[in-house]
Design a protein around this motif. Structure first.
Motif, PDB file in Angstrom:
ATOM      1  N   PHE A  52      42.309  29.802  46.459  1.00 52.07           N
ATOM      2  CA  PHE A  52      43.182  28.871  45.740  1.00 52.07           C
ATOM      3  C   PHE A  52      44.076  28.093  46.709  1.00 52.07           C
ATOM      4  N   VAL A  53      44.553  28.762  47.752  1.00 51.34           N
ATOM      5  CA  VAL A  53      45.387  28.082  48.744  1.00 51.34           C
ATOM      6  C   VAL A  53      44.572  27.014  49.477  1.00 51.34           C
ATOM      7  N   LEU A  54      43.357  27.350  49.881  1.00 54.51           N
ATOM      8  CA  LEU A  54      42.503  26.378  50.557  1.00 54.51           C
ATOM      9  C   LEU A  54      42.182  25.197  49.644  1.00 54.51           C
ATOM     10  N   GLU A  55      41.958  25.499  48.387  1.00 55.42           N
ATOM     11  CA  GLU A  55      41.623  24.434  47.440  1.00 55.42           C
ATOM     12  C   GLU A  55      42.801  23.503  47.182  1.00 55.42           C
ATOM     13  N   LYS A  56      44.021  24.056  47.179  1.00 55.37           N
ATOM     14  CA  LYS A  56      45.211  23.269  46.876  1.00 55.37           C
ATOM     15  C   LYS A  56      45.777  22.551  48.101  1.00 55.37           C
ATOM     16  N   GLU A  57      45.750  23.228  49.244  1.00 56.52           N
ATOM     17  CA  GLU A  57      46.493  22.747  50.403  1.00 56.52           C
ATOM     18  C   GLU A  57      45.630  22.104  51.492  1.00 56.52           C
ATOM     19  N   THR A  58      44.312  22.227  51.392  1.00 55.12           N
ATOM     20  CA  THR A  58      43.453  21.683  52.435  1.00 55.12           C
ATOM     21  C   THR A  58      42.354  20.829  51.812  1.00 55.12           C
ATOM     22  N   THR A  59      41.534  20.255  52.673  1.00 55.73           N
ATOM     23  CA  THR A  59      40.398  19.443  52.219  1.00 55.73           C
ATOM     24  C   THR A  59      39.077  20.174  52.400  1.00 55.73           C
ATOM     25  N   TYR A  60      39.123  21.462  52.703  1.00 54.14           N
ATOM     26  CA  TYR A  60      37.897  22.218  52.925  1.00 54.14           C
ATOM     27  C   TYR A  60      37.107  22.419  51.634  1.00 54.14           C
ATOM     28  N   ILE A  61      37.796  22.451  50.505  1.00 55.08           N
ATOM     29  CA  ILE A  61      37.127  22.641  49.210  1.00 55.08           C
ATOM     30  C   ILE A  61      37.327  21.378  48.391  1.00 55.08           C
ATOM     31  N   SER A  62      36.249  20.694  48.109  1.00 58.32           N
ATOM     32  CA  SER A  62      36.322  19.419  47.383  1.00 58.32           C
ATOM     33  C   SER A  62      35.878  19.541  45.930  1.00 58.32           C
ATOM     34  N   ALA A  63      35.520  20.740  45.501  1.00 61.00           N
ATOM     35  CA  ALA A  63      35.078  20.930  44.118  1.00 61.00           C
ATOM     36  C   ALA A  63      36.256  20.754  43.162  1.00 61.00           C
ATOM     37  N   PRO A  64      35.987  20.348  41.910  1.00 62.92           N
ATOM     38  CA  PRO A  64      37.068  20.232  40.916  1.00 62.92           C
ATOM     39  C   PRO A  64      37.799  21.555  40.728  1.00 62.92           C
ATOM     40  N   HIS A  65      39.096  21.446  40.466  1.00 70.01           N
ATOM     41  CA  HIS A  65      39.922  22.647  40.354  1.00 70.01           C
ATOM     42  C   HIS A  65      39.422  23.583  39.253  1.00 70.01           C
ATOM     43  N   ASP A  66      39.059  23.034  38.103  1.00 73.48           N
ATOM     44  CA  ASP A  66      38.575  23.875  37.006  1.00 73.48           C
ATOM     45  C   ASP A  66      37.329  24.644  37.406  1.00 73.48           C
ATOM     46  N   LEU A  67      36.477  24.032  38.205  1.00 72.68           N
ATOM     47  CA  LEU A  67      35.249  24.686  38.640  1.00 72.68           C
ATOM     48  C   LEU A  67      35.554  25.819  39.625  1.00 72.68           C
ATOM     49  N   VAL A  68      36.521  25.607  40.499  1.00 70.65           N
ATOM     50  CA  VAL A  68      36.938  26.665  41.422  1.00 70.65           C
ATOM     51  C   VAL A  68      37.505  27.847  40.634  1.00 70.65           C
ATOM     52  N   TYR A  69      38.322  27.548  39.631  1.00 69.63           N
ATOM     53  CA  TYR A  69      38.913  28.597  38.795  1.00 69.63           C
ATOM     54  C   TYR A  69      37.825  29.377  38.062  1.00 69.63           C
ATOM     55  N   LEU A  70      36.842  28.671  37.518  1.00 68.29           N
ATOM     56  CA  LEU A  70      35.737  29.338  36.831  1.00 68.29           C
ATOM     57  C   LEU A  70      34.967  30.231  37.794  1.00 68.29           C
ATOM     58  N   GLY A  71      34.782  29.766  39.037  1.00 72.30           N
ATOM     59  CA  GLY A  71      34.090  30.579  40.035  1.00 72.30           C
ATOM     60  C   GLY A  71      34.831  31.869  40.336  1.00 72.30           C
ATOM     61  N   VAL A  72      36.163  31.812  40.393  1.00 78.30           N
ATOM     62  CA  VAL A  72      36.959  33.017  40.640  1.00 78.30           C
ATOM     63  C   VAL A  72      36.841  33.983  39.470  1.00 78.30           C
ATOM     64  N   VAL A  73      36.910  33.455  38.246  1.00 80.25           N
ATOM     65  CA  VAL A  73      36.743  34.307  37.063  1.00 80.25           C
ATOM     66  C   VAL A  73      35.382  34.989  37.087  1.00 80.25           C
ATOM     67  N   ALA A  74      34.326  34.216  37.369  1.00 84.35           N
ATOM     68  CA  ALA A  74      32.975  34.787  37.422  1.00 84.35           C
ATOM     69  C   ALA A  74      32.862  35.838  38.523  1.00 84.35           C
ATOM     70  N   PHE A  75      33.525  35.596  39.657  1.00 85.07           N
ATOM     71  CA  PHE A  75      33.522  36.544  40.769  1.00 85.07           C
ATOM     72  C   PHE A  75      34.139  37.869  40.351  1.00 85.07           C
ATOM     73  N   PHE A  76      35.311  37.819  39.730  1.00 82.76           N
ATOM     74  CA  PHE A  76      35.982  39.040  39.284  1.00 82.76           C
ATOM     75  C   PHE A  76      35.146  39.786  38.250  1.00 82.76           C
ATOM     76  N   VAL A  77      34.660  39.065  37.251  1.00 82.09           N
ATOM     77  CA  VAL A  77      33.915  39.700  36.163  1.00 82.09           C
ATOM     78  C   VAL A  77      32.612  40.299  36.676  1.00 82.09           C
ATOM     79  N   TYR A  78      31.895  39.551  37.499  1.00 79.74           N
ATOM     80  CA  TYR A  78      30.585  40.015  37.979  1.00 79.74           C
ATOM     81  C   TYR A  78      30.704  41.321  38.759  1.00 79.74           C
ATOM     82  N   PHE A  79      31.637  41.375  39.692  1.00 79.08           N
ATOM     83  CA  PHE A  79      31.721  42.569  40.526  1.00 79.08           C
ATOM     84  C   PHE A  79      32.357  43.739  39.787  1.00 79.08           C
TER      85      PHE A  79
END
Length: 268
Positions: A204-231
């Protein structure tokens, strides 16, 4: 509509789903999932003595359960110098957590506890809890950014505290019940939940504060949710409890002296 046109709509559908997940309200259903699993941790730590302890020491039982339910906010507020008891200002949250605590420990024939341990219901509760965990990490990072906009370390620490605070302060929760096991604290033996919250906070810090992650914020959030749920579900269904372990072992072997220690043993 042709097949190619339906494929082109997929990104829009995904973004719409991500936006819906991002706007989900945590109260009351996601909170209930979190409260049930948090209080189950207290009960399972008591093991066979749970029934006797809850009857003899209801205040201690309730306090330790509330500490687990609101541990993330307690810890984050402590780190930020904000009122530690702030989670108790919302009476509906405290009342809901107290009702869940009562049902888990005192329901007739122990039916609520047995239902919560039933695998399909436990899977549903875990999905609710992990979705809320992603929300807490994101909220903690955002809140820290407002207070300390240039301190990335604080952003990560507060995000981790919000998402995994109940595990981090587990030693204090046990102390309230008269148990002192300092060797089991999260600093010495971090669980996958804590490691995952660190990784999500960094993302989330990289997505907010840098240009390394260019994906839409909602998509990044969904990826984190999927990561937590999957594992989390992988741990329950497939018994994969710490997917970070192989990478940690490799890192320690290369950078933390493991290779050199092994070479010294061979040499001497």
């Amino acid at each position: 509509m042709s097949f190619l046109e339906s494929i082109q709509l997929d990104p829009e559908i995904l973004l719409d789903a991500a936006a819906r997940v991002h706007r989900l309200k945590m109260y009351p259903f996601f909170d209930i999932g979190h409260y049930v699993l948090s209080i189950l941790m207290v009960r399972e730590d008591l093991a066979s003595g749970a029934t006797l302890f809850s009857r003899k020491h209801p205040l201690s039982c309730w306090m330790s359960s509330m500490l687990m339910c609101f541990g993330g906010t307690f810890l984050a507020n402590f780190l930020l110098g904000e009122p530690i008891l702030a989670p108790f200002k919302r009476h509906d949250d405290v009342l809901l957590a107290s009702v869940v605590w009562y049902l888990v420990f005192y329901s007739p024939f122990d039916i609520v506890y047995k239902l919560a341990k039933f695998l399909p219901i436990k899977v549903a509760l875990c999905i609710l809890k992990e979705t809320q965990r992603a929300y807490k990490v994101h909220h903690g990072v955002q809140h820290a950014m407002k207070l300390y906009p240039n301190s990335y370390l604080i952003h990560v620490l507060v995000g981790t505290a919000k998402g995994a605070g109940s595990g981090i302060i587990r030693t204090l929760e046990q102390l309230i019940r008269g148990v002192w096991v300092p060797a089991q604290n999260e600093v010495l033996r971090p669980t996958f939940a804590t490691k995952a919250c660190v990784a999500a906070s960094i993302l989330f810090v990289l997505e907010k504060e840098t240009t390394y992650i260019s994906a839409p914020h909602d998509l990044v959030y969904l990826g984190v949710v999927a990561f937590f749920v999957y594992f989390k579900l992988s741990g329950i269904l497939l018994h994969i409890h710490d997917p970070f372990a192989p990478f940690e072992n490799l890192f320690c072997a290369v950078f933390m002296g493991g290779i050199w220690d092994a070479m010294s043993y061979v040499a001497f």
